[in-house]
Design a protein around this motif. Sequence first.
Motif, PDB file in Angstrom:
ATOM      1  N   MET A 157     -10.348  -9.685   3.849  1.00 45.08           N
ATOM      2  CA  MET A 157     -10.150  -8.666   4.877  1.00 45.08           C
ATOM      3  C   MET A 157      -9.667  -7.364   4.251  1.00 45.08           C
ATOM      4  SD  MET A 157      -8.472 -10.395   8.267  1.00 45.08           S
ATOM      5  CE  MET A 157      -6.919 -10.795   7.471  1.00 45.08           C
ATOM      6  N   LEU A 158     -10.281  -6.250   4.641  1.00 43.15           N
ATOM      7  CA  LEU A 158      -9.888  -4.941   4.136  1.00 43.15           C
ATOM      8  C   LEU A 158      -8.743  -4.411   4.994  1.00 43.15           C
ATOM      9  CD1 LEU A 158     -10.906  -3.170   1.807  1.00 43.15           C
ATOM     10  CD2 LEU A 158     -12.252  -1.889   3.488  1.00 43.15           C
ATOM     11  N   MET A 159      -7.595  -4.159   4.374  1.00 46.16           N
ATOM     12  CA  MET A 159      -6.404  -3.757   5.116  1.00 46.16           C
ATOM     13  C   MET A 159      -6.151  -2.248   5.045  1.00 46.16           C
ATOM     14  SD  MET A 159      -5.472  -6.697   6.266  1.00 46.16           S
ATOM     15  CE  MET A 159      -3.805  -6.485   6.856  1.00 46.16           C
ATOM     16  N   THR A 160      -6.611  -1.615   3.978  1.00 49.07           N
ATOM     17  CA  THR A 160      -6.555  -0.161   3.847  1.00 49.07           C
ATOM     18  C   THR A 160      -7.924   0.285   3.343  1.00 49.07           C
ATOM     19  OG1 THR A 160      -5.823  -0.130   1.529  1.00 49.07           O
ATOM     20  CG2 THR A 160      -4.100  -0.299   3.220  1.00 49.07           C
ATOM     21  N   GLU A 161      -8.041   1.538   2.984  1.00 51.27           N
ATOM     22  CA  GLU A 161      -9.338   2.042   2.534  1.00 51.27           C
ATOM     23  C   GLU A 161      -9.878   1.268   1.342  1.00 51.27           C
ATOM     24  OE1 GLU A 161     -11.424   6.253   1.071  1.00 51.27           O
ATOM     25  OE2 GLU A 161      -9.348   6.222   1.772  1.00 51.27           O
ATOM     26  N   ASN A 162      -8.998   0.796   0.460  1.00 48.60           N
ATOM     27  CA  ASN A 162      -9.488   0.139  -0.752  1.00 48.60           C
ATOM     28  C   ASN A 162      -8.666  -1.082  -1.169  1.00 48.60           C
ATOM     29  OD1 ASN A 162      -7.186   1.390  -1.593  1.00 48.60           O
ATOM     30  ND2 ASN A 162      -8.182   2.860  -2.955  1.00 48.60           N
ATOM     31  N   ALA A 163      -7.886  -1.650  -0.263  1.00 48.53           N
ATOM     32  CA  ALA A 163      -7.059  -2.808  -0.625  1.00 48.53           C
ATOM     33  C   ALA A 163      -7.257  -3.935   0.391  1.00 48.53           C
ATOM     34  CB  ALA A 163      -5.584  -2.422  -0.688  1.00 48.53           C
ATOM     35  N   THR A 164      -7.395  -5.138  -0.129  1.00 45.32           N
ATOM     36  CA  THR A 164      -7.632  -6.303   0.715  1.00 45.32           C
ATOM     37  C   THR A 164      -6.321  -6.983   1.111  1.00 45.32           C
ATOM     38  OG1 THR A 164      -7.761  -7.854  -1.132  1.00 45.32           O
ATOM     39  CG2 THR A 164      -9.822  -6.716  -0.478  1.00 45.32           C
ATOM     40  N   PHE A 165      -6.448  -7.954   1.999  1.00 42.81           N
ATOM     41  CA  PHE A 165      -5.311  -8.782   2.407  1.00 42.81           C
ATOM     42  C   PHE A 165      -4.678  -9.448   1.184  1.00 42.81           C
ATOM     43  CE2 PHE A 165      -4.134 -12.454   5.544  1.00 42.81           C
ATOM     44  CZ  PHE A 165      -2.876 -11.918   5.728  1.00 42.81           C
ATOM     45  N   SER A 166      -5.499  -9.969   0.285  1.00 39.70           N
ATOM     46  CA  SER A 166      -4.975 -10.596  -0.932  1.00 39.70           C
ATOM     47  C   SER A 166      -4.251  -9.585  -1.812  1.00 39.70           C
ATOM     48  CB  SER A 166      -6.112 -11.249  -1.732  1.00 39.70           C
ATOM     49  OG  SER A 166      -6.575 -12.418  -1.114  1.00 39.70           O
ATOM     50  N   ASP A 167      -4.763  -8.357  -1.883  1.00 44.12           N
ATOM     51  CA  ASP A 167      -4.128  -7.327  -2.714  1.00 44.12           C
ATOM     52  C   ASP A 167      -2.710  -7.023  -2.232  1.00 44.12           C
ATOM     53  OD1 ASP A 167      -6.418  -6.966  -4.289  1.00 44.12           O
ATOM     54  OD2 ASP A 167      -7.208  -5.394  -2.971  1.00 44.12           O
ATOM     55  N   LEU A 168      -2.530  -6.994  -0.925  1.00 50.29           N
ATOM     56  CA  LEU A 168      -1.296  -6.457  -0.358  1.00 50.29           C
ATOM     57  C   LEU A 168      -0.295  -7.501   0.108  1.00 50.29           C
ATOM     58  CD1 LEU A 168      -2.924  -3.590   1.725  1.00 50.29           C
ATOM     59  CD2 LEU A 168      -1.555  -3.332  -0.354  1.00 50.29           C
ATOM     60  N   ALA A 169      -0.730  -8.722   0.353  1.00 54.78           N
ATOM     61  CA  ALA A 169       0.136  -9.674   1.054  1.00 54.78           C
ATOM     62  C   ALA A 169       0.381 -10.967   0.296  1.00 54.78           C
ATOM     63  CB  ALA A 169      -0.436  -9.969   2.438  1.00 54.78           C
ATOM     64  N   THR A 170       0.415 -10.899  -1.029  1.00 54.61           N
ATOM     65  CA  THR A 170       0.838 -12.060  -1.811  1.00 54.61           C
ATOM     66  C   THR A 170       2.049 -11.679  -2.651  1.00 54.61           C
ATOM     67  OG1 THR A 170      -0.454 -11.653  -3.829  1.00 54.61           O
ATOM     68  CG2 THR A 170      -1.578 -12.772  -2.014  1.00 54.61           C
ATOM     69  N   ALA A 171       2.902 -12.656  -2.909  1.00 53.15           N
ATOM     70  CA  ALA A 171       4.083 -12.399  -3.730  1.00 53.15           C
ATOM     71  C   ALA A 171       3.686 -12.064  -5.169  1.00 53.15           C
ATOM     72  CB  ALA A 171       5.012 -13.609  -3.693  1.00 53.15           C
ATOM     73  N   VAL A 172       2.572 -12.625  -5.614  1.00 48.16           N
ATOM     74  CA  VAL A 172       2.099 -12.351  -6.976  1.00 48.16           C
ATOM     75  C   VAL A 172       1.770 -10.870  -7.135  1.00 48.16           C
ATOM     76  CG1 VAL A 172       0.231 -12.768  -8.619  1.00 48.16           C
ATOM     77  CG2 VAL A 172       1.236 -14.684  -7.357  1.00 48.16           C
ATOM     78  N   ASN A 173       1.027 -10.318  -6.186  1.00 50.31           N
ATOM     79  CA  ASN A 173       0.663  -8.907  -6.277  1.00 50.31           C
ATOM     80  C   ASN A 173       1.829  -7.981  -5.938  1.00 50.31           C
ATOM     81  OD1 ASN A 173      -1.974  -9.199  -7.226  1.00 50.31           O
ATOM     82  ND2 ASN A 173      -2.753  -9.610  -5.176  1.00 50.31           N
ATOM     83  N   MET A 174       2.744  -8.440  -5.103  1.00 50.15           N
ATOM     84  CA  MET A 174       3.988  -7.698  -4.877  1.00 50.15           C
ATOM     85  C   MET A 174       4.745  -7.528  -6.198  1.00 50.15           C
ATOM     86  SD  MET A 174       7.312  -8.952  -2.679  1.00 50.15           S
ATOM     87  CE  MET A 174       7.643 -10.277  -3.877  1.00 50.15           C
ATOM     88  N   ALA A 175       4.837  -8.625  -6.955  1.00 51.88           N
ATOM     89  CA  ALA A 175       5.536  -8.568  -8.243  1.00 51.88           C
ATOM     90  C   ALA A 175       4.796  -7.680  -9.238  1.00 51.88           C
ATOM     91  CB  ALA A 175       5.688  -9.984  -8.804  1.00 51.88           C
ATOM     92  N   ALA A 176       3.454  -7.695  -9.191  1.00 45.98           N
ATOM     93  CA  ALA A 176       2.667  -6.842 -10.093  1.00 45.98           C
ATOM     94  C   ALA A 176       2.894  -5.370  -9.772  1.00 45.98           C
ATOM     95  CB  ALA A 176       1.186  -7.190  -9.968  1.00 45.98           C
TER      96      ALA A 176
END
Length: 292
Positions: A157-176
């Motif tokens: 799912m695209l949540m912003t213009e260029n970021a997906t649900f996985s990009d924005l809503a996982t602890a792994v990517n939060m830490a990155a």
Amino acid sequence: MTLLAIDIGGTSIKHSIWENDELCYKDSIKTPTTWEEMKRSLIKIKETAEETFTIDGVAFSSPGAVNQEKRIIEGASALPYLHNFPVYDELEAVFNCPVSFENDANCAALAEIWKGAAKGLKNVLFVVVGTGIGGSVIVDGQIQHGKHLFGGEFGFMLMTENATFSDLATAVNMAARYAERKGCERGTFSGKEVFQLAEEGDLIAQEEVATFYTYLARGIYNLQYSFDPEIILIGGGISSKAGLVERLDEEFGKILQTVKIAPFKPIIKTCDFKNDANLIGAVFNYLQQEKR
């Protein structure tokens, strides 16, 4: 009916016996690196089990997009040798008994509707939050695989213009993101460490934690109003975080203040089953296939 349940993972293969409506005799081995080695290991697992039990069938949980009609595993995974050949036929020939396969995330979801947090419910979404976000769609008690076997791939799912649900809503990517803002390499911090830093007053960590919760809540809200399930279950490592459900409920409240036409908050719970979920769900999938 006595079944051998096998959960094929990227690093280990868990196996157990399902008898008298419960798992028993659980063990695991390291995942082989080739199909021939895998097949030898699976045969040995079954032969060892048959020293004590009479096996009626073998229920598999596996990575990849399981095509139950074509009886192959499509898609891709960390174990490329599992894909795109008649895996059912080959294993039924060497095992001399029926086999069933289902995707591992789908198996975890089936375990929850059969005997877990969604027991007795028919329409459920299962959201797995790990390195990325995946899950399952269950309608009338059945997994909805979709035309391309992408049912439940919520992370796209695209949540912003260029970021997906996985990009924005996982602890792994939060830490990155936190590591990048601190001028460090990706992998320097774990999600658990960022949550801890936020609690200790680190402002950047607090911002990234807020971003994580905001987008996880938005994604779940979107799923609720797209599918309208009875409940949404959260699995994966984040499901064990204390206060997760309460914080998401707060975020839903903020969303409903903006989208005033929305009449209710999603009902969410964390999963009951952890390490045994895929094995239990594989058994339920086998039993469902037997009825067809």
